[in-house]
Write an enzyme that holds these catalytic residues in place. Structure first.
Site, mmCIF file in Angstrom:
data_model
loop_
_atom_site.group_PDB
_atom_site.id
_atom_site.type_symbol
_atom_site.label_atom_id
_atom_site.label_comp_id
_atom_site.label_asym_id
_atom_site.label_seq_id
_atom_site.Cartn_x
_atom_site.Cartn_y
_atom_site.Cartn_z
ATOM 1 N N SER A 95 -51.250 -28.333 9.374
ATOM 2 C CA SER A 95 -51.314 -27.515 8.165
ATOM 3 C C SER A 95 -52.715 -26.938 8.093
ATOM 4 C CB SER A 95 -51.037 -28.378 6.932
ATOM 5 O OG SER A 95 -51.433 -27.670 5.780
ATOM 6 N N LYS B 104 -39.188 -15.045 13.435
ATOM 7 C CA LYS B 104 -38.967 -13.630 13.166
ATOM 8 C C LYS B 104 -39.640 -13.269 11.852
ATOM 9 C CE LYS B 104 -36.662 -13.682 10.013
ATOM 10 N NZ LYS B 104 -36.877 -14.244 8.628
ATOM 11 N N ARG C 19 -37.726 -14.058 -9.468
ATOM 12 C CA ARG C 19 -37.713 -14.984 -8.328
ATOM 13 C C ARG C 19 -38.941 -14.838 -7.425
ATOM 14 N NH1 ARG C 19 -33.310 -16.188 -3.567
ATOM 15 N NH2 ARG C 19 -34.444 -18.030 -2.815
ATOM 16 N N ASP D 268 -38.060 -9.459 6.783
ATOM 17 C CA ASP D 268 -37.545 -10.807 6.559
ATOM 18 C C ASP D 268 -36.040 -10.909 6.792
ATOM 19 O OD1 ASP D 268 -38.344 -13.551 5.640
ATOM 20 O OD2 ASP D 268 -36.610 -13.162 4.383
HETATM 21 N N1 LIG Z 1 -35.076 -18.825 10.883
HETATM 22 C C1 LIG Z 1 -34.913 -19.024 9.583
HETATM 23 O O1 LIG Z 1 -33.859 -19.370 9.086
HETATM 24 C C2 LIG Z 1 -36.053 -18.827 8.682
HETATM 25 C C3 LIG Z 1 -37.176 -18.221 9.142
HETATM 26 N N2 LIG Z 1 -38.248 -18.035 8.329
HETATM 27 C C4 LIG Z 1 -39.446 -17.419 8.899
HETATM 28 O O2 LIG Z 1 -40.455 -18.417 8.951
HETATM 29 C C5 LIG Z 1 -41.725 -17.866 8.625
HETATM 30 C C6 LIG Z 1 -42.306 -18.624 7.446
HETATM 31 O O3 LIG Z 1 -41.472 -18.502 6.330
HETATM 32 P P1 LIG Z 1 -41.604 -19.556 5.099
HETATM 33 O O4 LIG Z 1 -41.564 -20.929 5.625
HETATM 34 O O5 LIG Z 1 -40.650 -19.156 4.062
HETATM 35 O O6 LIG Z 1 -43.077 -19.174 4.633
HETATM 36 P P2 LIG Z 1 -44.058 -19.919 3.645
HETATM 37 O O7 LIG Z 1 -44.616 -18.893 2.714
HETATM 38 O O8 LIG Z 1 -43.422 -21.127 3.094
HETATM 39 O O9 LIG Z 1 -45.259 -20.283 4.637
HETATM 40 C C7 LIG Z 1 -45.132 -21.225 5.651
HETATM 41 C C8 LIG Z 1 -46.475 -21.843 5.915
HETATM 42 O O10 LIG Z 1 -47.361 -20.911 6.527
HETATM 43 C C9 LIG Z 1 -48.701 -21.380 6.314
HETATM 44 N N3 LIG Z 1 -49.654 -20.324 6.014
HETATM 45 C C10 LIG Z 1 -50.688 -20.004 6.759
HETATM 46 N N4 LIG Z 1 -51.381 -19.013 6.212
HETATM 47 C C11 LIG Z 1 -50.797 -18.678 5.086
HETATM 48 C C12 LIG Z 1 -51.076 -17.711 4.087
HETATM 49 N N5 LIG Z 1 -52.127 -16.925 4.133
HETATM 50 N N6 LIG Z 1 -50.241 -17.639 3.064
HETATM 51 C C13 LIG Z 1 -49.188 -18.452 2.996
HETATM 52 N N7 LIG Z 1 -48.894 -19.394 3.941
HETATM 53 C C14 LIG Z 1 -49.691 -19.502 4.974
HETATM 54 C C15 LIG Z 1 -48.640 -22.392 5.179
HETATM 55 O O11 LIG Z 1 -48.794 -23.647 5.772
HETATM 56 P P3 LIG Z 1 -50.171 -24.453 5.765
HETATM 57 O O12 LIG Z 1 -50.960 -24.029 4.554
HETATM 58 O O13 LIG Z 1 -49.701 -25.839 5.663
HETATM 59 O O14 LIG Z 1 -50.843 -24.125 7.052
HETATM 60 C C16 LIG Z 1 -47.212 -22.287 4.676
HETATM 61 O O15 LIG Z 1 -46.704 -23.499 4.224
HETATM 62 C C17 LIG Z 1 -41.491 -16.382 8.353
HETATM 63 O O16 LIG Z 1 -41.792 -15.663 9.509
HETATM 64 C C18 LIG Z 1 -39.991 -16.305 8.042
HETATM 65 O O17 LIG Z 1 -39.439 -15.059 8.400
HETATM 66 C C19 LIG Z 1 -38.225 -18.473 7.029
HETATM 67 C C20 LIG Z 1 -37.110 -19.074 6.514
HETATM 68 C C21 LIG Z 1 -35.934 -19.279 7.296
HETATM 69 O O1 LIG Z 2 -34.917 -16.107 8.110
HETATM 70 C C1 LIG Z 2 -34.557 -16.247 6.980
HETATM 71 O O2 LIG Z 2 -33.327 -16.737 6.733
HETATM 72 C C2 LIG Z 2 -33.027 -17.310 5.502
HETATM 73 C C3 LIG Z 2 -33.633 -16.520 4.369
HETATM 74 O O3 LIG Z 2 -33.367 -17.129 3.156
HETATM 75 C C4 LIG Z 2 -35.107 -16.395 4.590
HETATM 76 O O4 LIG Z 2 -35.700 -15.611 3.583
HETATM 77 C C5 LIG Z 2 -35.392 -15.749 5.882
HETATM 78 O O5 LIG Z 2 -36.741 -15.800 6.185
#
Ligand SMILES: NC(=O)C1=CN([C@@H]2O[C@H](COP(=O)(O)OP(=O)(O)OC[C@H]3O[C@@H](n4cnc5c(N)ncnc54)[C@H](OP(=O)(O)O)[C@@H]3O)[C@@H](O)[C@H]2O)C=CC1
Ligand SMILES: O=C1OC[C@@H](O)[C@H](O)[C@H]1O
Length: 366
Positions: A24, A89, A155, A174
């Site tokens: 993290s 992605k 949201r 996204d």
């Molecule tokens: N395949 C799928 O089903 C999914 C894919 N995704 C993808 O995963 C990625 C992350 O999404 P999600 O988990 O929702 O994102 P979050 O906003 O929850 O961020 C994930 C982590 O990134 C780290 N981070 C590092 N720098 C920053 C910053 N400047 N601002 C915010 N967070 C930062 C943080 O971890 P820390 O501080 O601990 O380092 C944070 O917990 C995206 O690319 C999204 O498209 C998301 C959801 C589902």
């Molecule tokens: O990759 C994803 O799949 C699930 C969605 O809810 C999310 O926003 C997206 O990042």
């Protein structure tokens, strides 16, 4: 959680996964809590920086799951430390960044893949095989919709990564990526490599009034091919890729509106139900009188109660085991072609992100 499930339960006993470290960038406690919340077996190190994680000699491959804005910097960090990478992605913010990551992986002889998990679902693989085998004839149109009717202001507000331009927010990168995934995996990926050509693009963007990130994007794609399918004329196919965070593709989440994805061929159609990123079933509908059999319904099973991310993880493990630098299911060329479409959509819609996150400079403090 998917990484911790027994691969044998999904007939993947030829590979295995170990989660050896979690990092993290904000606090070590967060990494420690993640490890304990998920019951990740020891040894699993908790790191308080991404730099520490990529220096760990025990790690084969790093999974980057930060906001899109940070992928380029985070993946470069891992590649420069000699680590293979699976990156969420959208791969990067623009195609220029994606190309540099790929060149870097190539130069360093490292594996690199955009984590488009949906492509590795057995359902996706079966649909691609069915198209290649000609089950629905020549596929000439795919319509794909990945949309949710969120109360956007309530949201997502203005700071969340879904709508925050500083984190490359917006529907396109996204969720729109999944509509493009369905269009590409049915109209582009299923062609022999030498026939694949990047599509032309027409699009519309609706900006979110509070941040300027796109809340709705609709894209019309035309895929040409170089090789005539008959002597009279070369084939062209159309893709319609839609995404919105204001209106839903599936408002009651019961599929009452029908399929979110329709793949239309000269001899029939394949419909895919459920969220386009996590589809749950598909239906093959042969054209009446085409002699191609009955309507066929196929459900996607998620062995051991998994979410469905294990299939892409298995692909990564197999690629590493077999010494491959890229995965055939999500090839570098295709990631670039899709990023170029998103670049063009943003150009047409006048949508750019802050200079810092569009930059190809590395290292850069974001
Ligand atoms: N395949 C799928 O089903 C999914 C894919 N995704 C993808 O995963 C990625 C992350 O999404 P999600 O988990 O929702 O994102 P979050 O906003 O929850 O961020 C994930 C982590 O990134 C780290 N981070 C590092 N720098 C920053 C910053 N400047 N601002 C915010 N967070 C930062 C943080 O971890 P820390 O501080 O601990 O380092 C944070 O917990 C995206 O690319 C999204 O498209 C998301 C959801 C589902
Ligand atoms: O990759 C994803 O799949 C699930 C969605 O809810 C999310 O926003 C997206 O990042």
């Amino acid at each position: 959680r998917d990484l911790l499930l027994d691969p044998a339960a999904r007939d993947a006993a030829d590979v295995s996964h170990k989660v050896l470290a979690v990092a993290s960038s904000s606090s070590k406690d967060k990494a420690t809590k993640f490890i304990s919340d998920l019951n990740i077996p020891s040894p699993c190190a908790a790191y308080s920086s991404y730099e520490e994680l990529v220096s760990d000699p025990n790690i084969d491959v790093v999974y980057v799951a930060t906001p899109h804005s940070h992928h380029y910097q985070n993946v470069m960090l891992a590649l420069n430390a000699g680590k293979n990478v699976l990156c969420e992605k959208a791969f990067t913010v623009n195609a220029a960044q994606t190309k540099i990551l790929i060149e870097t992986a190539q130069k360093k002889n490292l594996f690199l893949m955009e984590a488009v998990w949906t492509r590795y679902f057995p359902l996706s693989v079966q649909i691609r095989e069915s198209i290649k085998a000609g089950e629905i004839g020549e596929v000439l149109r795919t319509v794909a919709d990945t949309s949710f009717s969120d109360d956007v202001e309530v949201r997502w507000g203005t700071e969340h990564r879904m709508v925050n331009p500083d984190l490359a927010g917006g529907a396109l990168l996204d969720l729109g990526i999944y509509s493009l995934t369905w269009v590409f995996q049915t109209l582009y990926h299923t062609l022999p490599k030498e026939q694949r050509k990047p599509p032309t693009v027409l699009s519309q963007i609706t900006p979110y009034h509070l941040t300027g990130a796109d809340e709705a994007t609709t894209i019309l794609l035309n895929f040409p091919t170089s090789t005539p399918t008959n002597s009279a004329h070369p084939r062209q196919s159309h893709g319609v890729a839609m995404t919105s965070i204001r209106v839903a593709g599936d408002p009651d989440e019961e599929g009452t509106t029908g399929a979110n994805i329709r793949i239309q061929g000269t001899l029939g159609e394949i419909q895919v139900f459920g969220n386009p990123f996590r589809p749950v079933r598909y239906r093959v509908i042969p054209k009446k009188g085409a002699g191609k059999g009955e309507v066929r319904d196929v459900k996607c099973e998620f062995p051991a109660g998994g979410h469905g991310m294990y299939w892409e993880a298995d692909e990564v493990a197999r690629c590493l085991r077999d010494g491959k630098l890229e995965s055939e299911g999500m090839s570098w060329d295709e990631s670039i072609a899709i990023m170029e479409v998103m670049d063009e959509v943003r150009r047409q819609g006048g949508l750019s992100y802050p200079e810092k996150i569009e930059s190809v400079e590395y290292p850069l403090q974001l």
